[in-house]
Design a protein around this motif. Structure first.
Motif, short mmCIF file in Angstrom:
data_model
loop_
_atom_site.label_atom_id
_atom_site.label_comp_id
_atom_site.label_asym_id
_atom_site.label_seq_id
_atom_site.Cartn_x
_atom_site.Cartn_y
_atom_site.Cartn_z
N SER A 76 0.80 -1.22 0.00
CA SER A 76 0.00 0.00 0.00
C SER A 76 0.83 1.27 0.00
CB SER A 76 -0.94 0.00 1.21
OG SER A 76 -0.19 -0.07 2.40
N SER A 77 2.15 1.17 0.17
CA SER A 77 2.98 2.37 0.10
C SER A 77 4.44 1.99 -0.11
CB SER A 77 2.84 3.22 1.39
OG SER A 77 3.53 2.61 2.46
N ALA A 92 -2.24 -5.66 2.18
CA ALA A 92 -1.91 -4.65 3.20
C ALA A 92 -3.18 -4.42 3.99
CB ALA A 92 -1.42 -3.34 2.58
N LEU A 126 -4.81 -7.69 4.31
CA LEU A 126 -3.78 -8.53 4.95
C LEU A 126 -3.20 -7.81 6.15
CD1 LEU A 126 -1.78 -10.96 5.03
CD2 LEU A 126 -0.29 -9.63 3.52
N ASP A 127 -3.30 -8.45 7.30
CA ASP A 127 -2.57 -7.99 8.48
C ASP A 127 -1.63 -9.13 8.86
OD1 ASP A 127 -1.57 -7.31 10.93
OD2 ASP A 127 -3.49 -6.69 11.79
N THR A 155 0.26 -9.62 11.17
CA THR A 155 0.36 -9.97 12.60
C THR A 155 -0.79 -10.88 13.04
OG1 THR A 155 -0.95 -8.09 13.43
CG2 THR A 155 1.41 -7.70 13.09
N ASN A 184 7.56 -7.93 2.20
CA ASN A 184 7.98 -6.54 2.36
C ASN A 184 7.36 -5.84 3.57
OD1 ASN A 184 8.71 -3.66 1.28
ND2 ASN A 184 6.47 -3.66 1.41
N LEU A 218 7.87 -2.53 9.71
CA LEU A 218 7.85 -1.20 10.32
C LEU A 218 8.86 -1.08 11.46
CD1 LEU A 218 4.61 -0.80 12.52
CD2 LEU A 218 5.93 -2.88 12.29
N THR A 252 5.28 -8.10 13.34
CA THR A 252 5.17 -7.71 11.92
C THR A 252 6.39 -8.18 11.13
OG1 THR A 252 4.05 -5.69 12.70
CG2 THR A 252 4.76 -5.74 10.38
N LEU A 290 12.49 -8.49 2.58
CA LEU A 290 13.03 -7.15 2.75
C LEU A 290 13.71 -7.09 4.11
CD1 LEU A 290 13.13 -4.32 1.40
CD2 LEU A 290 11.81 -6.02 0.19
N GLY A 291 15.03 -7.17 4.07
CA GLY A 291 15.80 -7.00 5.30
C GLY A 291 16.11 -5.53 5.45
N SER A 292 17.28 -5.24 5.97
CA SER A 292 17.69 -3.84 6.16
C SER A 292 19.16 -3.82 6.53
CB SER A 292 16.87 -3.22 7.29
OG SER A 292 17.40 -1.96 7.64
N THR A 339 9.13 7.14 1.42
CA THR A 339 8.23 6.08 1.89
C THR A 339 7.59 6.60 3.19
OG1 THR A 339 9.54 4.83 3.49
CG2 THR A 339 10.02 4.42 1.17
N GLU A 340 6.74 5.80 3.78
CA GLU A 340 6.10 6.23 5.03
C GLU A 340 6.82 5.68 6.26
OE1 GLU A 340 1.91 5.32 4.68
OE2 GLU A 340 1.82 6.32 2.74
N1 NAP Z 1 12.59 3.09 4.34
C1 NAP Z 1 13.77 2.61 4.69
O1 NAP Z 1 14.72 3.37 4.93
C2 NAP Z 1 13.98 1.11 4.76
C3 NAP Z 1 15.29 0.65 4.82
C4 NAP Z 1 15.52 -0.70 4.91
C5 NAP Z 1 14.47 -1.60 4.94
N2 NAP Z 1 13.18 -1.12 4.89
C6 NAP Z 1 12.10 -2.12 4.94
O2 NAP Z 1 11.32 -2.02 3.76
C7 NAP Z 1 10.00 -2.48 4.02
C8 NAP Z 1 9.00 -1.46 3.48
O3 NAP Z 1 9.19 -0.24 4.14
P1 NAP Z 1 8.91 1.18 3.47
O4 NAP Z 1 10.10 2.01 3.68
O5 NAP Z 1 8.36 1.05 2.11
O6 NAP Z 1 7.81 1.74 4.50
P2 NAP Z 1 6.26 2.11 4.33
O7 NAP Z 1 6.07 3.08 3.22
O8 NAP Z 1 5.80 2.51 5.69
O9 NAP Z 1 5.59 0.72 3.91
C9 NAP Z 1 5.36 -0.30 4.84
C10 NAP Z 1 4.30 -1.22 4.29
O10 NAP Z 1 4.12 -2.30 5.21
C11 NAP Z 1 2.74 -2.48 5.42
N3 NAP Z 1 2.46 -3.03 6.74
C12 NAP Z 1 2.85 -2.58 7.95
N4 NAP Z 1 2.33 -3.35 8.93
C13 NAP Z 1 1.60 -4.32 8.30
C14 NAP Z 1 0.82 -5.41 8.76
N5 NAP Z 1 0.65 -5.66 10.07
N6 NAP Z 1 0.23 -6.21 7.84
C15 NAP Z 1 0.36 -5.95 6.52
N7 NAP Z 1 1.08 -4.93 6.03
C16 NAP Z 1 1.69 -4.12 6.91
C17 NAP Z 1 2.11 -1.09 5.25
O11 NAP Z 1 0.75 -1.24 4.82
P3 NAP Z 1 -0.55 -0.96 5.71
O12 NAP Z 1 -0.18 0.07 6.73
O13 NAP Z 1 -1.56 -0.49 4.70
O14 NAP Z 1 -0.90 -2.29 6.29
C18 NAP Z 1 2.96 -0.53 4.11
O15 NAP Z 1 2.41 -0.91 2.86
C19 NAP Z 1 9.92 -2.71 5.53
O16 NAP Z 1 10.09 -4.09 5.80
C20 NAP Z 1 11.11 -1.91 6.07
O17 NAP Z 1 11.57 -2.43 7.30
C21 NAP Z 1 12.91 0.21 4.79
#
Ligand code: NAP
Length: 252
Positions: free
Chosen positions: A15-16, A37, A60-61, A63, A88, A91, A112, A138-140, A188-189
């Motif tokens: 979703s984002s 999502a 999809l949740d 958790t 992916n 949070l 999560t 998706l690690g980090s 991203t969010e």
């Molecule tokens: N941004 C960074 O700097 C970064 C760096 C390294 C790794 N990552 C990893 O990349 C992945 C995506 O992050 P992003 O940066 O794209 O952040 P984001 O824009 O906040 O996206 C996170 C996504 O995860 C979903 N999500 C969260 N909790 C959920 C749940 N309980 N069930 C289903 N979906 C859930 C959210 O959808 P809903 O809220 O609609 O459920 C949203 O679509 C994550 O695993 C994050 O740890 C991010």
């Protein structure tokens, strides 16, 4: 041109951010998608702009066991076989020391990022075909370097890396397992969630850095899933030029 026209893919957290951009990249390459999502309105908007037909969205949740089971049942019914699973959804909550952390945030990050990922993997695997299936986690960078105030986010992503390696050994010769581990990704969010809408704290993270974009990460995922059948991209670590580690960032 990467060609996924005979492949199906499930993307969690579409979703984002990275998940949405990964959906775009996979659909552009011809894959048929199932997107999950909690914010399904976002998924429905996204699907409208994707090329190709037969994409499905479902709530999809990760958790919630029942939500995951219902999602996979819907998706498997619609797609038939699942070729690619992009785990992916994830949070971070807060940037606090372990001393100042709290169970509620820690539990949600673990539920999560770790249990959700394992649960989805377990549920989707029976719908994958040996020699064809591919799991991309998706690690980090946070899973590769312990940093202060990283808390359970570091703990959860470290677990994701370990579990990726466990899966790789368990599924060797059958299913490809990859992890894509980015450093700082903007647009991203992620930081909105982490800092609970505190714009100042969010801006401070990205100030003066040409950060990675969700499209950069999606590009890496696309690369991983379009290699020949005999080849696996085990682990990809990507960071901005200005970032050497979590606290070694050269800002403009
Ligand atoms: N941004 C960074 O700097 C970064 C760096 C390294 C790794 N990552 C990893 O990349 C992945 C995506 O992050 P992003 O940066 O794209 O952040 P984001 O824009 O906040 O996206 C996170 C996504 O995860 C979903 N999500 C969260 N909790 C959920 C749940 N309980 N069930 C289903 N979906 C859930 C959210 O959808 P809903 O809220 O609609 O459920 C949203 O679509 C994550 O695993 C994050 O740890 C991010």
């Amino acid at each position: 041109m990467p060609d996924l026209s005979d492949r199906t893919a499930v993307v969690t957290g579409a979703s984002s951010g990275i998940g949405a951009e990964t959906a775009r990249a996979l659909a552009n390459a011809g894959a048929r998608l199932a997107l999950g999502a909690r914010r399904t309105d976002r998924l429905e908007e996204l699907v409208k702009e994707l090329p190709g037909e037969g994409h499905v969205t479902a709530p999809l949740d990760v958790t919630d066991e029942d939500s995951c089971a219902a999602f996979v049942e819907t998706v498997a019914g619609a797609l038939g076989r699942v070729d690619i699973l992009v785990n992916n959804a994830g949070l971070a909550l807060g940037r606090t020391s372990v001393e100042e952390s709290n169970d509620e945030d820690d539990r949600l990050m673990l539920e999560t990022n770790v249990l959700g990922l394992v649960r989805m993997t377990r549920l989707v695997l029976p719908h994958m075909e040996d020699g064809r299936g591919h799991i991309v986690n998706l690690g980090s960078w946070a899973g590769r370097e312990a940093y202060p105030q990283g808390g359970m986010y570091v703990g959860s992503k470290t677990a994701v890396l370990a579990l990726t390696r466990v899966l790789r050994r368990e599924l060797v010769g059958r299913i490809k397992v990859s992890t894509v581990d980015p450093g700082m990704v903007g647009d991203t969010e992620f930081s909105d969630v982490r800092f609970r809408g505190d714009q100042e704290r969010k801006d401070a993270v990205y100030r003066g850095v040409d950060y990675l974009t969700p499209a950069d990460v999606a590009d890496c995922i696309l690369f991983a899933v379009t290699r020949p059948d005999y080849m696996v991209v085990d682990e990809m670590v990507i960071k901005p030029l200005q970032q050497a580690s979590q606290d070694a960032i050269v800002r403009k």
